[in-house]
Design a protein around this motif. Structure first.
Motif, short mmCIF file in Angstrom:
data_model
loop_
_atom_site.label_atom_id
_atom_site.label_comp_id
_atom_site.label_asym_id
_atom_site.label_seq_id
_atom_site.Cartn_x
_atom_site.Cartn_y
_atom_site.Cartn_z
N PRO A 84 -24.97 -10.56 17.35
CA PRO A 84 -26.15 -11.24 16.82
C PRO A 84 -26.39 -12.62 16.55
O PRO A 84 -27.41 -13.03 16.83
CB PRO A 84 -26.27 -10.34 15.58
N VAL A 85 -25.17 -13.27 16.33
CA VAL A 85 -25.32 -14.85 16.23
C VAL A 85 -25.71 -15.24 17.66
O VAL A 85 -26.30 -16.23 17.54
CB VAL A 85 -23.99 -15.21 15.93
N ALA A 86 -25.19 -14.72 18.64
CA ALA A 86 -25.53 -15.24 19.93
C ALA A 86 -26.96 -14.99 20.30
O ALA A 86 -27.68 -16.10 20.58
CB ALA A 86 -24.87 -14.49 20.99
N LEU A 87 -27.53 -13.94 19.80
CA LEU A 87 -29.09 -13.61 19.91
C LEU A 87 -29.67 -14.62 19.07
O LEU A 87 -30.77 -15.28 19.63
CB LEU A 87 -29.42 -12.26 19.36
N GLU A 88 -29.25 -14.87 17.75
CA GLU A 88 -30.09 -15.88 16.97
C GLU A 88 -29.80 -17.32 17.55
O GLU A 88 -30.91 -18.11 17.47
CB GLU A 88 -29.48 -15.74 15.78
N GLY A 89 -28.61 -17.76 18.14
CA GLY A 89 -28.63 -18.94 18.84
C GLY A 89 -29.69 -19.14 19.93
O GLY A 89 -30.15 -20.18 19.92
N ALA A 90 -29.85 -18.15 20.38
CA ALA A 90 -30.73 -18.33 21.86
C ALA A 90 -32.20 -18.26 21.27
O ALA A 90 -33.06 -19.16 21.78
CB ALA A 90 -30.84 -17.18 22.48
N LEU A 91 -32.45 -17.45 20.31
CA LEU A 91 -33.85 -17.43 19.53
C LEU A 91 -34.39 -18.77 19.28
O LEU A 91 -35.41 -19.50 19.36
CB LEU A 91 -33.97 -16.54 18.49
N LYS A 92 -33.25 -19.49 18.46
CA LYS A 92 -33.57 -20.85 18.05
C LYS A 92 -33.87 -21.98 18.99
O LYS A 92 -34.91 -22.79 18.81
CB LYS A 92 -32.36 -21.35 17.16
N LEU A 93 -33.18 -21.94 19.97
CA LEU A 93 -33.37 -22.67 21.13
C LEU A 93 -34.59 -22.41 21.85
O LEU A 93 -35.51 -23.61 22.26
CB LEU A 93 -32.13 -22.67 21.97
N LYS A 94 -34.89 -21.32 22.14
CA LYS A 94 -36.34 -21.09 22.51
C LYS A 94 -37.36 -21.57 21.95
O LYS A 94 -38.61 -22.08 22.26
CB LYS A 94 -36.58 -19.33 22.84
N LEU A 149 -20.96 -18.54 9.12
CA LEU A 149 -20.63 -19.96 9.59
C LEU A 149 -20.98 -20.41 10.80
O LEU A 149 -21.65 -21.59 11.16
CB LEU A 149 -18.92 -20.03 9.31
N ALA A 150 -20.92 -19.37 12.01
CA ALA A 150 -20.98 -19.55 13.08
C ALA A 150 -22.56 -20.07 13.50
O ALA A 150 -22.88 -20.74 14.59
CB ALA A 150 -20.78 -18.25 14.08
N VAL A 151 -23.51 -19.62 12.67
CA VAL A 151 -24.74 -19.98 13.07
C VAL A 151 -25.10 -21.12 12.58
O VAL A 151 -25.91 -21.82 13.31
CB VAL A 151 -25.63 -18.72 12.55
N VAL A 152 -24.37 -21.94 11.72
CA VAL A 152 -24.69 -23.20 11.41
C VAL A 152 -24.80 -24.11 12.66
O VAL A 152 -25.85 -24.88 12.68
CB VAL A 152 -24.03 -23.78 10.17
N PRO A 153 -23.65 -24.32 13.46
CA PRO A 153 -23.91 -25.17 14.51
C PRO A 153 -24.91 -25.10 15.45
O PRO A 153 -25.67 -25.87 15.98
CB PRO A 153 -22.61 -25.30 15.09
N LEU A 154 -25.24 -23.69 15.65
CA LEU A 154 -26.22 -23.46 16.41
C LEU A 154 -27.71 -23.83 15.98
O LEU A 154 -28.66 -24.20 16.71
CB LEU A 154 -26.33 -21.80 16.95
N GLN A 155 -27.97 -23.88 14.83
CA GLN A 155 -29.15 -24.07 14.08
C GLN A 155 -29.37 -25.52 14.30
O GLN A 155 -30.35 -26.07 14.71
CB GLN A 155 -29.10 -23.88 12.41
N LEU A 156 -28.22 -26.25 13.89
CA LEU A 156 -28.40 -27.86 14.10
C LEU A 156 -28.51 -28.27 15.57
O LEU A 156 -29.18 -29.26 15.98
CB LEU A 156 -26.76 -28.25 13.71
N PHE A 157 -27.73 -27.56 16.55
CA PHE A 157 -27.92 -27.81 17.98
C PHE A 157 -29.41 -27.62 18.27
O PHE A 157 -29.97 -28.66 19.06
CB PHE A 157 -27.13 -26.88 18.86
#
Ligand code: M6R
Length: 368
Positions: free
Chosen positions: A234-244, A335-343
């Motif tokens: 799910p973190v991977a899904l969330e990282g992708a959604l944020k970028l989209k 924790l893992a989601v935080v760098p993906l949000q910032l990215f």
């Protein structure tokens, strides 16, 4: 109001240590028990339920996917997670023994609201996890666990997500406590670990410059892959959604185990691949993810690896290594989601997009 930040979203990312701490506040009584006073469903009723069904949309749905792992592991109650928009149209099997959990930051999402109306017509008990006092969804639910993130202005959910995770963990632990699956010391240990999360998130925020640099380097990427397993999925899904939603870049999240079943055909030297590696102690899972990273790297992909500090095997297959503080597997998404949000926030900034008001999106989606 942005308090020196360029975007509300960035401010909200940085508010996560406080938001998480506030959502955890006052949960332990002097007998060492977890208290969820606002959960106005009796322990007897909670002992009788035989299924949990989580319904939500978007980022809140991904919080639900994480919750399934925690709830099933801690309580052994079967837990399904469903997109709210699909729920009522497939004649779902819910009855008075079903606990339906809705997750909605705004509390106004039409798909989620319709799903809970349907669940209540079938006499299921409904608990809402919500960030907005008095919103329609909590008003129409049997009980509510409020997250204490404070108002979230940026269209992309950030502190909404991490506080939803906390609320889901609390609900899972509470169910385990009520049903006699977990006792004082275990609950206290897990709560203690949750209480260390604000400082761990702060550490990630304080050391985020490499993530911002990476966003500048990858500004021309046209497609990005995110891989994870277990709660990393799910973190991977969330990282992708944020970028989209923010950078308007094609991005996909996959369960790393699915790589060979199709997505690996996409991999080339033009595709950056983010991978969330499970913490050590989950070695079977971790080894498999590390060999997935080696596979994409062998095909020329740039690998951005998020793994526990000191995980040298993960570092060895990383083009870029993002260190995560040590944490148990179930809590790693916090924790893992935080760098993906910032990215995502930074990449959108570099591209000159309006981060707080991405095109075509609304903060709450009040039509089905
Ligand atoms: O308010 P809700 O949590 O019900 O909203 C659900 C989704 O619309 C929301 O999470 C959406 O996916 C966000 N834009 C994600 O950043």
């Amino acid at each position: 109001q942005k308090q020196g930040f360029d975007w509300y979203m960035r401010k909200e990312i940085f508010e996560q240590p406080t938001a998480v701490a506030d959502t955890l506040l006052g949960r332990l009584n002097d007998r060492g028990e977890l208290v969820l006073d606002e959960l106005r469903i009796s322990p007897e009723t909670l002992r009788r339920i035989n299924k949990v069904v989580i319904v939500a949309c978007g980022t809140s749905f991904y919080a639900g996917l994480v919750a399934k792992y925690a709830i099933e592991h801690w309580t052994r109650i079967p837990c399904e997670v469903e997109l709210a928009s699909e729920f009522r149209y497939r004649d779902p099997i819910v009855d008075p023994m079903t606990l339906v959990v809705t997750i909605s930051q705004s509390g106004e999402t039409a798909d989620t609201l319709m799903a809970i109306r349907h669940a209540r017509e079938q006499h299921a008990k409904v608990v809402a996890i919500c960030n907005t006092n008095g919103a329609t969804i909590p008003r129409e639910s049997d009980a509510v666990i409020y997250t204490h993130a404070g108002p979230e202005i940026g269209v992309a959910s950030t502190k909404g997500f991490t506080t939803q995770l906390v609320a889901c963990y609390l609900l899972g632990l509470y169910l385990a406590q009520v049903r006699g699956m977990k006792y004082g010391d275990e609950i206290a240990a897990l709560l203690g670990e949750l209480e260390r999360m604000p400082a761990a998130i702060q550490g990630l925020l304080d050391n985020s410059q490499p993530v911002l640099d990476l966003a500048a380097e990858l500004a021309d990427a046209t497609s990005v892959l995110f891989l994870g397993r277990h709660v990393g999925y799910p973190v991977a899904l969330e990282g992708a959604l944020k970028l989209k939603e923010l950078a308007y870049i094609h991005a996909e999240g996959f369960a790393a185990g699915e790589l060979k079943h199709g997505p690996i055909a996409l991999v080339s030297d033009e595709l950056p691949v983010f991978v969330i590696v499970p913490p050590r102690g989950r070695d079977q899972l971790r080894d498999k993810v590390i060999s997935n990273i080696a596979e994409v790297r062998a095909r020329g992909a740039r690998t951005i690896v998020l793994a526990e500090a000191g995980d040298e095997e993960a570092r060895a297959v990383a083009s870029n290594f993002i260190e995560l503080p040590k944490v148990s597997t179930l809590l790693q998404p916090l924790l893992a989601v935080v760098p993906l949000q910032l990215f995502a926030c930074e990449l959108a900034t570099v591209k000159g997009h309006d981060v707080d008001q991405p095109r075509n999106l609304a903060k709450s989606v009040t039509v089905e």
